[in-house]
Scaffold this active site. Structure first.
Site, mmCIF file in Angstrom:
data_model
loop_
_atom_site.group_PDB
_atom_site.id
_atom_site.type_symbol
_atom_site.label_atom_id
_atom_site.label_comp_id
_atom_site.label_asym_id
_atom_site.label_seq_id
_atom_site.Cartn_x
_atom_site.Cartn_y
_atom_site.Cartn_z
ATOM 1 N N LYS A 157 19.161 35.936 -1.371
ATOM 2 C CA LYS A 157 19.129 37.402 -1.395
ATOM 3 C C LYS A 157 18.041 37.911 -0.456
ATOM 4 O O LYS A 157 16.923 37.394 -0.442
ATOM 5 C CB LYS A 157 18.876 37.879 -2.830
ATOM 6 C CG LYS A 157 18.947 39.389 -3.013
ATOM 7 C CD LYS A 157 18.779 39.755 -4.482
ATOM 8 C CE LYS A 157 18.877 41.257 -4.721
ATOM 9 N NZ LYS A 157 18.756 41.592 -6.164
ATOM 10 N N SER B 270 22.174 44.531 -7.944
ATOM 11 C CA SER B 270 21.896 44.637 -6.531
ATOM 12 C C SER B 270 22.151 43.347 -5.754
ATOM 13 O O SER B 270 22.092 43.342 -4.530
ATOM 14 C CB SER B 270 20.430 45.051 -6.333
ATOM 15 O OG SER B 270 19.553 44.039 -6.840
ATOM 16 N N SER C 169 20.951 42.957 -12.174
ATOM 17 C CA SER C 169 21.330 42.683 -10.790
ATOM 18 C C SER C 169 21.759 41.266 -10.467
ATOM 19 O O SER C 169 22.217 40.998 -9.363
ATOM 20 C CB SER C 169 20.196 43.092 -9.849
ATOM 21 O OG SER C 169 20.018 44.486 -9.863
#
Length: 535
Positions: A152, A227, A251
């Site tokens: 990420k 996210s 997330s």
């Protein structure tokens, strides 16, 4: 009479933040202050003498851990992380071949999905070749050795930018790896891509004003959730075999749920966040998104444990794959969450059907499942959202004062809304968290696990934020939670269930999820073939 709008405007001005009238109108229109009155009521009901809960070692009591050793064969389905790890060792494939396949899938599928922030082809080939040489020499680093993974894009990778889904950080060049990245490298993993995310991780959807939304692999017109949007889409499509995500309010779990994956948020302090761009210090968690429960266990085994760079990390970690993963659930007591104190249904019919499917699988394996009302959950979601807003605004204050126009509209208006909270709200929120923690700990003391829905309704359209109210209470508590697929809904999109354990009980959490997976199967995506569920 002074209105909330006037107070918010005054506080922003006093902080040196030049918010526009349009932003103030947008804050109201998007509902960012819709539960402020509830927050005021909840903290007013909290005894004033309650010591604040800053989510430290005292907040997460350490239970005695009894690990029931039940080693499993260290392999898995052919397209899982452990499955390809077994193939590498059998000589049926190689790290280089896996990298080539991963990069080919990125080329083929990412233009439609927008999951990848940066392709790391050169680094990946070098790491794959190094892994091949080490394995040929008999130097095995573990299950991740030679496996393509994704990172990420809020975790530092030395020599690369860490944009965190923003323009503000797009030029930041990392000088060293985040601890989680370093641990994956030490385990021999091959890092093939940095993955897309919502701006500064502050959305439960993939909406991003700068880099665009990420499409769901099962229907690109639907969202991946946020996210950790790109990590989910990349893992589901085989661009990576697993990926790192972070979870402040949902997330990891919602993106995994929307994309038919296993998403694991460990106990707060189980994994290091050193080298990660902060959203909320007391709510941030780091964990894996993976295709199977055993894959998630293998990832956690590498990631977990104390880190001198991160004072939040508290404890050593037991083995997760060769520990109790296969020990079964006979004798476990599981509370099925059926109401949350809001007075509204927690989820729709299909979402609760998914919960019942998983519960039946666990009951069939010897667990006892009992319906449970947990009225503290609604208040925890209000308190968690308040803590997130206040901590995020504190972290972002210098940029809010100097680079306000570089935020996208959603992120900008959401973080500006934090200034609506009264002075002292942070401490009062911590007191409320402590009070609610004691209440929910007492209510669930006789249960080993909780089970319930993760999202209240269907997957939203691409770029539309999900609803994280079923997830954020467990960030507020810091308890470990996992989502796993149960099959497909009437819209042919994945359905999932959430499992929750007491602090430091990831082994029990994974053990139950593994049992459910053996009954319900895992989800596999293939281009053009529609949803396929394999047992």
């Amino acid at each position: 009479m002074t209105t909330l709008d006037d107070r918010l405007r005054h506080r922003l001005h006093a902080a040196g933040i030049a918010a526009s009238d349009e932003d103030l109108e947008g804050i109201a229109a998007k509902g960012f202050l819709s539960r402020l009155t509830d927050f005021v009521r909840i903290v007013a009901e909290t005894p004033a003498a309650t010591p604040p809960d800053y989510l430290d070692a005292q907040s997460l009591p350490v239970p005695s851990e009894v690990v029931v050793a039940a080693p499993l064969p260290l392999d898995g389905p052919v397209d899982s992380l452990l499955g390809v790890a077994a193939q590498i060792r059998a000589g049926a494939t190689s790290p280089t071949a896996l990298v080539e396949a991963a990069l080919a899938r990125i080329t083929a599928y990412d233009p439609a999905l927008n999951a990848i922030q940066m392709v790391l082809a050169e680094q990946a080939y070098e790491a794959a070749q190094r892994a091949e040489a080490e394995l040929a020499a008999g130097h095995e680093r573990g299950w991740l050795h030679g496996i393509p993974l994704g990172i990420k894009d809020l975790l530092d990778m030395a020599g690369l930018p860490t944009a965190a889904g923003s323009l503000i950080c797009a030029g930041h060049m990392a000088t060293e790896d985040a601890t989680a990245v370093a641990r994956l490298r030490d385990a021999g993993a091959v890092l093939v891509a940095r993955t897309r995310m919502s701006e500064f991780a502050y959305s439960p959807g993939s909406n991003n004003a700068h880099y665009g939304a990420t499409g769901n692999p099962f229907d690109p017109t639907r969202d991946t959730g946020g996210s950790s949007s790109g990590s989910a889409a990349a893992t589901a499509t085989g661009m990576t075999y697993a990926a790192l995500g972070t979870d402040t309010g949902c997330s990891i779990r919602i993106p995994a749920a929307f994309c038919g994956l296993v998403g694991l948020k460990p106990t707060w302090g189980r994994t290091s966040l050193a080298g990660a761009v902060t959203l909320s210090w007391s709510l941030d968690h780091l964990g894996p998104l993976a295709r199977t429960v055993a894959d998630a266990a293998a990832m956690l085994e590498v990631l977990a444990g104390p880190d001198l760079r991160d004072g939040r990390t508290l404890r050593g970690a037991p083995p997760y794959v060769t520990g109790e993963l296969g020990a079964g659930v006979r004798g476990l007591r599981i509370g099925m969450m059926v109401s949350d104190g809001s007075g509204l249904p927690m989820a729709g019919v299909e979402q609760f059907d998914a919960v019942h499917q998983a519960a039946k699988a666990l009951e069939a394996a010897g667990a006892t499942v009992i319906e449970l009302d947990i009225p503290e959950l609604d208040r925890l979601r209000v308190i968690g959202s308040a803590l997130l807003a206040i901590e995020a605004a504190s972290f972002h204050m210098p940029w809010l004062q100097t680079r306000l126009g570089d935020y996208g509209e959603f992120m900008r208006q959401r973080i500006l809304s934090a200034f609506a909270y009264e002075p002292g709200a942070f401490v009062r929120a911590q007191q409320a968290r402590a009070f609610l923690r004691r209440a929910i700990s007492a209510r669930t003391a006789d249960f080993d696990l909780l089970i319930g829905p993760i999202h209240p309704g269907p997957i939203p359209e691409r770029g539309v934020p999900a609803t994280n109210g079923l997830a954020i209470p467990f960030n507020c508590l810091g308890w470990p939670a996992l989502t796993q697929p149960t099959g497909f809904g009437s819209d042919d999109l994945p359905l999932s269930v959430q499992l929750v354990a007491h602090p430091w009980r990831e082994a029990t959490l994974l053990r139950a999820a593994y049992v459910a997976e053996q009954s319900l199967g895992y989800v596999r995506w293939e281009p053009g073939s529609g949803p396929i569920s394999f047992t």
